[in-house]
Design a protein around this motif. Structure first.
Motif, short mmCIF file in Angstrom:
data_model
loop_
_atom_site.label_atom_id
_atom_site.label_comp_id
_atom_site.label_asym_id
_atom_site.label_seq_id
_atom_site.Cartn_x
_atom_site.Cartn_y
_atom_site.Cartn_z
N SER A 1 4.49 26.04 -28.92
CA SER A 1 5.14 27.20 -29.83
C SER A 1 6.38 27.54 -29.29
N GLY A 2 7.98 28.25 -30.64
CA GLY A 2 8.23 29.23 -29.29
C GLY A 2 9.15 27.66 -29.14
N ALA A 3 10.07 28.59 -27.70
CA ALA A 3 10.91 27.71 -27.02
C ALA A 3 10.23 26.09 -26.58
N GLU A 4 8.95 26.20 -26.19
CA GLU A 4 8.80 24.85 -25.78
C GLU A 4 8.74 24.08 -26.93
N ARG A 5 8.29 24.37 -28.00
CA ARG A 5 7.77 23.76 -28.99
C ARG A 5 9.70 22.73 -29.47
N ASP A 6 10.29 23.55 -29.13
CA ASP A 6 11.56 23.10 -29.49
C ASP A 6 12.53 22.18 -28.48
N ARG A 7 11.97 22.54 -27.37
CA ARG A 7 11.83 21.50 -25.96
C ARG A 7 11.17 20.48 -26.21
N LEU A 8 9.98 20.60 -26.17
CA LEU A 8 9.03 19.31 -26.67
C LEU A 8 9.49 18.28 -28.29
N TRP A 9 10.59 18.95 -28.62
CA TRP A 9 10.70 18.36 -30.19
C TRP A 9 11.76 17.21 -29.71
N GLN A 10 12.82 17.80 -29.10
CA GLN A 10 14.12 17.52 -28.60
C GLN A 10 13.45 15.47 -27.79
N LEU A 11 12.37 15.87 -27.01
CA LEU A 11 11.70 15.03 -26.13
C LEU A 11 11.33 13.54 -27.15
N LEU A 12 10.04 14.62 -28.05
CA LEU A 12 9.96 13.43 -29.46
C LEU A 12 10.91 13.11 -30.10
N VAL A 13 11.60 13.41 -30.75
CA VAL A 13 12.94 12.70 -31.41
C VAL A 13 14.03 11.68 -30.49
N THR A 14 13.66 12.05 -29.30
CA THR A 14 14.71 11.14 -28.86
C THR A 14 13.99 9.94 -28.52
N GLU A 15 12.45 9.46 -28.79
CA GLU A 15 11.72 8.51 -28.43
C GLU A 15 11.45 8.12 -29.75
N TRP A 16 11.44 9.15 -30.49
CA TRP A 16 11.57 8.53 -32.41
C TRP A 16 12.46 9.23 -32.80
N PRO A 17 13.38 9.09 -33.66
CA PRO A 17 14.51 9.56 -34.13
C PRO A 17 14.33 9.94 -35.87
N ALA A 18 13.15 9.21 -36.30
CA ALA A 18 12.71 8.99 -37.81
C ALA A 18 11.98 10.55 -37.33
N TYR A 19 11.18 11.04 -36.28
CA TYR A 19 10.78 12.32 -37.23
C TYR A 19 11.56 13.85 -37.53
N HIS A 20 12.70 13.16 -37.26
CA HIS A 20 13.65 14.70 -37.73
C HIS A 20 13.63 14.07 -39.94
N THR A 21 13.17 12.68 -40.64
CA THR A 21 13.20 12.74 -41.70
C THR A 21 11.80 12.97 -41.65
N TYR A 22 10.51 12.59 -41.53
CA TYR A 22 9.57 12.93 -41.32
C TYR A 22 9.19 14.71 -41.77
N VAL A 23 10.23 16.22 -41.37
CA VAL A 23 10.06 16.99 -41.10
C VAL A 23 10.18 17.24 -42.65
N GLN A 24 11.70 16.56 -43.00
CA GLN A 24 12.06 16.14 -44.43
C GLN A 24 11.21 16.32 -45.53
N ARG A 25 10.72 15.17 -45.19
CA ARG A 25 9.15 14.86 -46.06
C ARG A 25 8.11 16.24 -45.84
N ALA A 26 7.75 16.23 -45.46
CA ALA A 26 6.76 17.07 -45.65
C ALA A 26 6.52 18.20 -46.28
N GLY A 27 7.86 18.74 -47.44
CA GLY A 27 7.60 19.37 -47.95
C GLY A 27 7.31 21.09 -47.70
N GLY A 28 8.35 21.15 -46.36
CA GLY A 28 7.68 22.12 -45.88
C GLY A 28 6.83 23.20 -44.61
N ARG A 29 5.58 21.92 -44.89
CA ARG A 29 4.30 22.09 -43.87
C ARG A 29 5.06 22.49 -42.22
#
Length: 164
Positions: free
Chosen positions: A114-142
């Motif tokens: 959560s918080g800043a740690e989540r933001d940091r880990l998110w950057q690691l994840l999208v560097t490996e799999w950029p499609a996570y950006h798209t998945y967030v949009q599709r998830a309907g606010g989840r």
């Protein structure tokens, strides 16, 4: 090269639908190879085994991961579906799990970021799999959960984290 192609097409809706159909086969292959071959070896992947929150039975799922020091970072994207994946709900109910990575079975404890740690880990994840950006949009606010899978005993990670 094939990994780069996979990263490019990962944004398309058809890719998520096709990949979901392959998950049962990927589960079997991952289990038989103890995590040596997951996602056809195209991406850094592991097999997580959780305890079913309703059944109490072991449930195994292949997941893409990134390293964060001694932990494995995974995301409950569910290919951008509007509901959380079962494995994520299982670790929220019981954070004890095991992962099979590169032929090693490692007991872990899932810690939701959560918080800043989540933001940091998110950057690691999208560097490996950029499609996570798209998945967030599709998830309907989840809110898509991110977890650090921290080794709890014998079987520390086999490889040091990448430099840089």
């Amino acid at each position: 090269m094939l990994g780069n192609l996979t990263r490019r097409v990962g944004h398309y809706r058809w890719f998520g639908a096709a990949a979901r159909l392959l998950v049962p086969a990927d589960r079997v292959i991952g289990r038989l190879t103890r995590g040596r071959v997951v996602a056809l070896g195209l991406m850094p992947s592991l097999v997580i085994t959780t305890t079913g929150r309703r059944s109490g039975k072991p449930r195994s799922n292949p997941l893409l991961y990134v390293r964060d020091d001694d932990a494995y970072v995974v995301i409950g994207s569910n290919w951008g579906q509007t509901h959380h994946p079962g494995w994520a709900m299982n670790v929220l109910a019981d954070p004890a799990a095991t992962v099979d990575v590169k032929g090693r079975r490692i007991p872990v404890r899932a810690v939701r970021a959560s918080g800043a740690e989540r933001d940091r880990l998110w950057q690691l994840l999208v560097t490996e799999w950029p499609a996570y950006h798209t998945y967030v949009q599709r998830a309907g606010g989840r809110e898509i959960h991110i977890f650090r899978l921290v080794p709890t005993g014998r079987g520390a990670p086999a490889d040091p984290p990448p430099a840089g």
